[in-house]
Enzyme design. Structure first.
Site, PDB file in Angstrom:
ATOM      1  N   GLU A  22       1.365  -0.299  -5.014  1.00 58.09           N
ATOM      2  CA  GLU A  22       0.455   0.786  -5.388  1.00 58.09           C
ATOM      3  C   GLU A  22       1.227   2.093  -5.504  1.00 58.09           C
ATOM      4  O   GLU A  22       1.637   2.662  -4.498  1.00 58.09           O
ATOM      5  CB  GLU A  22      -0.658   0.948  -4.330  1.00 58.09           C
ATOM      6  CG  GLU A  22      -1.626   2.059  -4.667  1.00 58.09           C
ATOM      7  CD  GLU A  22      -2.348   2.650  -3.451  1.00 58.09           C
ATOM      8  OE1 GLU A  22      -3.429   3.218  -3.638  1.00 58.09           O
ATOM      9  OE2 GLU A  22      -1.821   2.567  -2.319  1.00 58.09           O
TER      10      GLU A  22
ATOM     11  N   ASP B 113       0.826  -1.203   0.000  1.00 60.53           N
ATOM     12  CA  ASP B 113       0.000   0.000   0.000  1.00 60.53           C
ATOM     13  C   ASP B 113       0.865   1.260   0.000  1.00 60.53           C
ATOM     14  O   ASP B 113       1.896   1.318   0.672  1.00 60.53           O
ATOM     15  CB  ASP B 113      -0.872  -0.035   1.278  1.00 60.53           C
ATOM     16  CG  ASP B 113      -1.855   1.109   1.349  1.00 60.53           C
ATOM     17  OD1 ASP B 113      -2.649   1.256   0.411  1.00 60.53           O
ATOM     18  OD2 ASP B 113      -1.818   1.862   2.348  1.00 60.53           O
TER      19      ASP B 113
END
Ligand code: CA
Length: 517
Positions: free
Chosen positions: A259, A224
């Site tokens: 990401e 993330d």
């Protein structure tokens, strides 16, 4: 031993003879495959409390991959990405309070181990969301840091976070019980204090966390917010290289997908870290290349961009695996931006599922679920059936607007024209031709602006992919020097393909796979 070798060789020869046209056995690379992203809390509720849970996923694994490649009732994906499953005070769980357990709302560690075991039986890999940029402000590290600083004795834990004595953008006051004259960094919100990655102890903790889950049996991680680790891109790339190297030292074939929600140039800069994969944001979203191509009926624009994107990515890292997708938990669902138009949703699915790399299907996208605006609306209950509500979750409490598709998964499985059956057919076609995923991409001149055309070659087989994004039938003349065989066809709005020699007629809104024997 020798007899076994000879038997294996004979078997290989027999299979090769059957394959004939493609000239060899498809070799699948363990790092490649199609993935399904799951928000656990909204997927399947196994115990009737309204909350989706790990046992719910285990119960519905047949939907994900039933191990029978010919069945029309399973997506046959190779892996699942579970959004955060670790304990957290928030419904989305992107702020972790304990990196070594399972949030009780989702079940127990035993449930997770059982899910891993059942997935392994089916050859389904499990990757989990790993949120390293920040912890929860309820994490014991942060609570101890605040305590140390309030006592005027900054120690081990104060050094886990970034603290300073002036309040600037991205910094927050500690609040009650914390130091009154100091501020901590929380790039996203105050509930998510950023970790200090210059601290070797923090890096040791991260190694411990990664090893814990890899030893447990996860195939890898979805990382993330990795462009926020530092404010400097070069430092981030160094960090990801360090983390990737560490994970590979624990598990040689670990799969890491990051990401970096940015334009292509920035994503490609991160690819240089050696991470396996990065999500292909420029092709996704309402404003992305796929939606643009469909909106404008511009096939050539799609394939030109695909070629350009491949080139730039592989220049940055020749081993990079693209990770195309259409929607995810942060974006408006694709059914919304295609105004529930079934043909457009099917066409978009074919475009990204046939892109080289590991595509990620966001749960519910395959049944045309809607959801936009507030994040909670994009993470609505998976609609299993229109006729009964067994397993249907309540959805996030902050969800304000959500209309379930008319037909649930159960009804769509029975309807060969449904969006879900289209996804199943598209994934099956991709699985049959591994060169679509892992191969060198080269352009083909379709001679028609509406038609995307490119070739994938893995050294053994050459595969041509054609998409007609126009409403009208299109004729394409392939290079004369080869012979061609039809290997697959998907119609997003009816019609059939025909191939005579090197001439192909494609109905409007359709995709064709052609092999070059
Ligand atoms: Ca439950």
């Amino acid at each position: 031993m020798r007899r076994i070798t000879i038997l294996i060789l004979l078997l290989i020869a027999a299979i090769a003879a059957v394959c004939g046209c493609s000239g060899g056995i498809a070799v699948t690379d363990p790092l490649y495959g199609n993935y399904y992203e799951i928000f656990v809390g909204s997927f399947y509720d196994s115990d009737g409390d309204g909350m989706g849970d790990l046992n719910g996923i285990t119960q519905r694994l047949d939907y994900i991959n039933d191990k029978n490649p010919d069945s029309k009732t399973s997506l046959h994906v190779d892996g699942i990405w579970l959004m955060p499953i670790m304990p957290s005070p928030s419904y989305h769980k992107y702020d972790v309070t304990d990196y070594f357990s399972i949030d009780p709302a989702y079940g127990t560690m035993k449930d997770f181990e059982n899910l891993l075991k059942e997935c392994k039986n089916r050859g389904v890999k499990v990757i989990i969301d790993l949120v390293l940029n920040h912890t929860s402000n309820q994490h014991p590290w942060f609570l101890k840091a605040a305590e140390e600083l309030a006592e005027g004795a900054p120690g081990e834990f104060a050094a886990y976070y970034n603290v300073k004595d002036t309040l600037t953008t991205g910094f927050h006051p500690f609040g009650t019980g914390g130091p009154q004259d100091l501020y901590y960094q929380g790039v996203f919100v105050d509930a998510m204090p950023d970790l200090n990655f210059d601290n070797e102890n923090v890096k040791k903790e991260i190694e411990k966390i990664a090893k814990f889950w890899l030893d447990k049996g996860v195939a890898g991680f979805r990382l993330d917010a990795i462009k926020h680790i530092y404010s400097d891109q070069g430092q981030n790339v160094e960090f990801i290289k360090w983390f990737s190297d560490y994970c590979r030292s624990v598990k040689k074939d670990v799969f890491l997908v990051g990401e970096v929600w940015s334009a292509a140039a920035e994503i490609n800069a991160y690819a240089a870290s050696g991470i396996n994969s990065l999500f292909n944001f420029p092709f996704a979203q309402q404003t992305g290349i796929i939606a643009n191509a469909i909106g404008q009926g511009a096939g050539e624009y799609f394939s030109n961009n695909l070629i350009k994107s491949r080139q730039a990515l592989l220049e940055s890292n020749p081993d990079a695996i693209d990770a195309p997708f259409l929607s995810n938990h942060d974006l408006d669902r694709s059914a919304v931006y295609f105004s529930n138009d079934l043909a457009k949703q099917k066409m978009a699915a074919a475009l990204y599922l046939f892109m080289p790399g590991n595509p990620f299907i966001y749960y519910g996208e395959e049944i045309g679920m809607t959801g936009s605006g507030k994040d909670e609306n994009k993470r609505a209950p998976f609609h299993w059936s229109a006729s009964d509500s067994i397993g249907e979750t309540s959805g996030p409490s902050g969800m304000t607007s959500y209309i379930a598709p008319e037909k649930g998964a159960a009804e769509q499985l029975q309807d060969e024209n449904s969006l879900l059956r289209f996804y199943i057919d598209a994934v099956a076609l991709k699985n049959k031709h591994p060169a679509i995923a892992k191969g060198a991409t080269s352009p083909i001149d379709s001679g028609n602006k509406a038609v995307a055309a490119y070739q994938q070659t893995d050294g053994k087989s050459a595969i041509i992919i054609l998409h007609n994004l126009g409403f009208d039938q299109a004729s394409v003349t392939l290079p004369a020097e080869s012979s061609y065989e039809l290997a697959g066809f998907l119609a997003a709005s009816g019609g059939d393909v025909s191939l005579r020699g090197n001439s192909v007629d494609l109905p409007g809104f359709s995709s064709t796979i052609i092999v070059c024997p």
